[in-house]
Structures are given as structure tokens and as C-alpha cells.
Design a protein around this motif. Structure first.
Motif, PDB file in Angstrom:
ATOM      1  N   PHE A 171     -58.788 -14.829 -42.681  1.00 25.51           N
ATOM      2  CA  PHE A 171     -57.798 -14.899 -43.763  1.00 25.51           C
ATOM      3  C   PHE A 171     -58.431 -15.548 -44.996  1.00 25.51           C
ATOM      4  CE2 PHE A 171     -55.089 -14.305 -40.115  1.00 25.51           C
ATOM      5  CZ  PHE A 171     -54.118 -13.458 -40.608  1.00 25.51           C
ATOM      6  N   ASP A 181     -45.156 -14.122 -42.019  1.00 27.59           N
ATOM      7  CA  ASP A 181     -45.627 -12.775 -42.352  1.00 27.59           C
ATOM      8  C   ASP A 181     -46.247 -12.113 -41.118  1.00 27.59           C
ATOM      9  OD1 ASP A 181     -45.074 -13.022 -45.210  1.00 27.59           O
ATOM     10  OD2 ASP A 181     -46.740 -14.441 -45.229  1.00 27.59           O
ATOM     11  N   CYS A 200     -55.049 -20.058 -44.473  1.00 20.75           N
ATOM     12  CA  CYS A 200     -53.719 -19.467 -44.477  1.00 20.75           C
ATOM     13  C   CYS A 200     -52.710 -20.596 -44.279  1.00 20.75           C
ATOM     14  CB  CYS A 200     -53.570 -18.399 -43.384  1.00 20.75           C
ATOM     15  SG  CYS A 200     -53.834 -19.030 -41.705  1.00 20.75           S
ATOM     16  N   THR A 224     -51.053 -16.111 -46.755  1.00 25.74           N
ATOM     17  CA  THR A 224     -50.325 -15.533 -45.628  1.00 25.74           C
ATOM     18  C   THR A 224     -49.753 -16.614 -44.720  1.00 25.74           C
ATOM     19  OG1 THR A 224     -51.876 -13.671 -45.690  1.00 25.74           O
ATOM     20  CG2 THR A 224     -50.490 -13.878 -43.730  1.00 25.74           C
ATOM     21  N   LYS A 225     -48.485 -16.456 -44.368  1.00 26.69           N
ATOM     22  CA  LYS A 225     -47.834 -17.396 -43.448  1.00 26.69           C
ATOM     23  C   LYS A 225     -47.973 -16.834 -42.031  1.00 26.69           C
ATOM     24  CE  LYS A 225     -43.954 -19.239 -44.836  1.00 26.69           C
ATOM     25  NZ  LYS A 225     -42.486 -19.443 -45.089  1.00 26.69           N
ATOM     26  N   VAL A 226     -48.780 -17.534 -41.225  1.00 29.61           N
ATOM     27  CA  VAL A 226     -49.119 -17.052 -39.888  1.00 29.61           C
ATOM     28  C   VAL A 226     -48.544 -17.981 -38.827  1.00 29.61           C
ATOM     29  CG1 VAL A 226     -51.001 -16.472 -38.298  1.00 29.61           C
ATOM     30  CG2 VAL A 226     -51.265 -16.040 -40.758  1.00 29.61           C
TER      31      VAL A 226
END
Length: 332
Positions: free
Chosen positions: A332, A213, A186, A51-53
């Protein structure tokens, strides 16, 4: 103290350079990459998979900009960001990099007509007095377009309380710096944006380039927990922990994320509260509307008297916001 350094720094919208240098020096040992884009946003990347946080805070504070000169040597000015004119008379300001002192003046109440005393204060009714006696002298001292900020120093008082300027959003900046010191599972971007107070301008650029995301905005938020304000009108309360927003004027926050943050707070016994207001907006409104969009949330430190010359907050709320964000990111 990190908060003191950040809050005492100069950084109105469009003039965030001093704050930017402090942040870059604080985070350089904890991230894989630091970029500064053409807007002046800091994009700090801790490389990872999945996940791109984006966790976001904005560097700018509300302030003023000089727009003209009066014949008596006083200055005309306008707001940089949302500062209600009711709160500006008699406040001390510092102008430009040279920190020229000035006082915001208004026609004395005893000289005002009955009509003047009953109407709302407007910026056109005020001036900044720099001790000059003529327009010509003022032109030599201050350039058009120079910025001004409130002259307020950070300090602690009471039981675990702090007071100072620019809590919106140096609180968020300080929280983000602290959470960047940990590692997470992440692809994590810590983004410090410019010009939030004049329309989330920096966040549109950084979010477009990252395409996250998930985006979480860290803020110093409104708080009105005082005598005479009914409970249902108190957006947040000092001492009750970080505030998790439901929605505001720019975003409807993702229930999946806000529920997950609240669940972590309950499991880890971290004091927290829901923000019981929908006023205002922040960088989350930009993050979730660019590119393919993103799921967004906002977590804030409650601050009294926000967007004024001085705010009040709780050190415990600040520390619990750091703790909550670290625990959430570890999921994550």
C-alpha cells in the motif's frame, strides 16, 4: 509460544474474555489505540493515511452450553458453533470458569438396538457426565447457561507439526498479532472479533463502526489431505502454505485483492495455495455487506480435523501466512 498460549486459553462464543486479555497485552506496544466495543471486539488502530484496511481474526472457538439436568445427575447441553454430534461422544470437556471436568456420554454401542446403531448421533442422545449422582447435586455444581470446551492441550509433534484445540481461529489471531508489530502505509485496523462461530455477530458491529475500504479475514481453515480423500476434494493441504480463498457460503472474494496477494507470494517465493472449496463462511461475509461495503479476501492456515476436540497444522504454514500478509500490506 504465542500460539500455545492462545490455543490453551478458554474462549467459546460469547465467553472470549480470557483470549481478549491475552491479545490486548500482546499488542499494546505496537498500536496507537486499542478499543473494546460493547460486543467485546478488540479494535486495534495503527493510524495512517490513504486506504482504510481491516485485517480480521475471531477470538471465539466452538464449544457447548449447558441447557438442563437429567435425573441421574448428567447434564443436557447444546453446541456453541458448528460441532457435528458424530465427533463428540467420549470427549473430555471442562465446564465454566472453575473448569469442572466432564465426559460426553452416549449409550454404549453393545446396549443399543439395531435401529439405534444405524441412526445418526444427535445431541439429545448425549449427556455430560460430571460424576454426580443426582439432579440436585448437579444443580449445585453447574448453572444453566454455563459454557464447556474441549479439554485439549497444545503440543508439537512429528516434523514441524502442532496439535491442539481452537486452531479456528487462534491461528488467525496469532498471525494478526505478529503483523501488527510492523508498520504499513495505510490506515490499518487489526480487529479481533467475537461470536464468529454463531453467525459473524461481532464482525457486523466492528465493520459498521470502521467502514473499511478493504477487509481481509485470517482463518484456520478446513484441510482433508489424507488417505482415501481424492485430490479434488482436498480443500487445502498441510505444508503447502497459506490458502487464498476463491469464495465461500458468505462471500465472493475480490479478484483484484486475491490476485495481488498471490502475485506477492510468487514474487517473494512464499509457498501458497488456493482453497479448493466453497464450504463454510467467516467474518468477511459481514465486513463486505455493512455500510458502503468493502472489497474482501480470506487467507487461511490449513488445519486438519477442524471444529473437533483437536486439530493439526504446520508451523511452517503459520509462519508463511505471517510473511505473506506482511508483504502484501507493504504494497500500500
Amino acid at each position: 509460544m504465542l500460539l500455545e498460549k492462545l490455543c490453551n486459553a478458554v474462549g467459546p462464543s460469547g465467553y472470549e474474555g480470557q483470549v481478549r486479555e491475552i491479545i490486548k497485552n500482546e499488542i499494546k506496544e505496537y498500536v496507537d489505540e486499542i478499543k473494546v466495543d460493547n460486543m467485546g471486539n478488540i479494535i486495534a488502530h495503527k493510524k495512517g493515511n490513504g486506504t482504510k484496511v481491516v485485517v480480521d481474526a475471531h477470538m471465539d472457538e466452538v464449544g457447548f452450553i449447558i441447557t438442563g439436568y437429567n435425573e441421574d445427575g448428567t447434564l443436557r447441553f447444546a453446541a456453541l458453533g458448528g460441532i457435528n454430534p458424530k465427533i463428540i461422544p467420549s470427549k473430555v470437556v471442562l465446564i465454566g470458569d472453575e473448569k469442572l471436568p466432564g465426559v460426553i456420554g452416549l449409550k454404549p454401542i453393545h446396549l443399543q438396538s439395531k435401529e439405534e446403531r444405524t441412526k445418526a448421533v444427535a445431541y439429545k442422545d448425549c449427556c455430560i457426565d460430571i460424576g454426580s449422582n443426582s439432579k440436585e447435586e448437579s444443580r449445585k455444581l453447574v448453572k444453566l447457561g454455563e459454557y464447556a470446551i474441549f479439554d485439549t492441550k497444545f503440543s508439537e509433534f512429528g516434523e514441524g507439526l502442532i496439535k491442539g484445540k481452537a486452531f479456528d481461529d487462534r491461528m488467525g489471531c496469532a498471525v494478526l498479532i505478529e503483523i501488527l508489530k510492523e508498520n504499513y502505509n495505510c490506515d490499518f485496523y487489526g480487529v479481533f472479533n467475537v461470536q464468529e462461530e454463531v453467525g459473524e455477530r461481532g464482525a457486523y458491529v466492528s465493520a459498521y463502526n470502521i467502514q473499511p475500504d478493504i477487509g481481509i479475514a485470517l482463518e484456520g481453515t478446513i484441510c482433508a489431505d489424507m488417505e482415501g480423500v481424492p485430490k479434488h476434494l482436498r480443500a487445502t493441504e498441510i505444508g503447502k502454505g497459506p490458502a487464498i480463498s476463491i469464495m465461500d457460503h458468505t462471500s465472493i472474494f475480490n479478484n483484484e485483492i486475491t490476485d495481488a496477494i498471490e502475485k506477492i507470494a510468487e514474487e517473494k517465493e512464499i509457498p501458497h495455495q488456493r482453497r479448493r472449496a466453497i464450504a463454510g463462511g467467516n467474518d468477511a461475509g459481514a465486513i463486505y455487506t455493512v455500510g458502503n461495503g468493502a472489497k474482501v479476501a480470506t487467507v487461511s492456515v490449513p488445519c486438519r480435523y477442524i471444529h473437533s476436540s483437536i486439530s493439526v497444522a504446520s508451523l511452517r504454514d503459520y509462519k508463511n501466512t505471517v510473511k505473506l500478509m506482511r508483504e502484501y500490506l507493504k504494497t500500500f
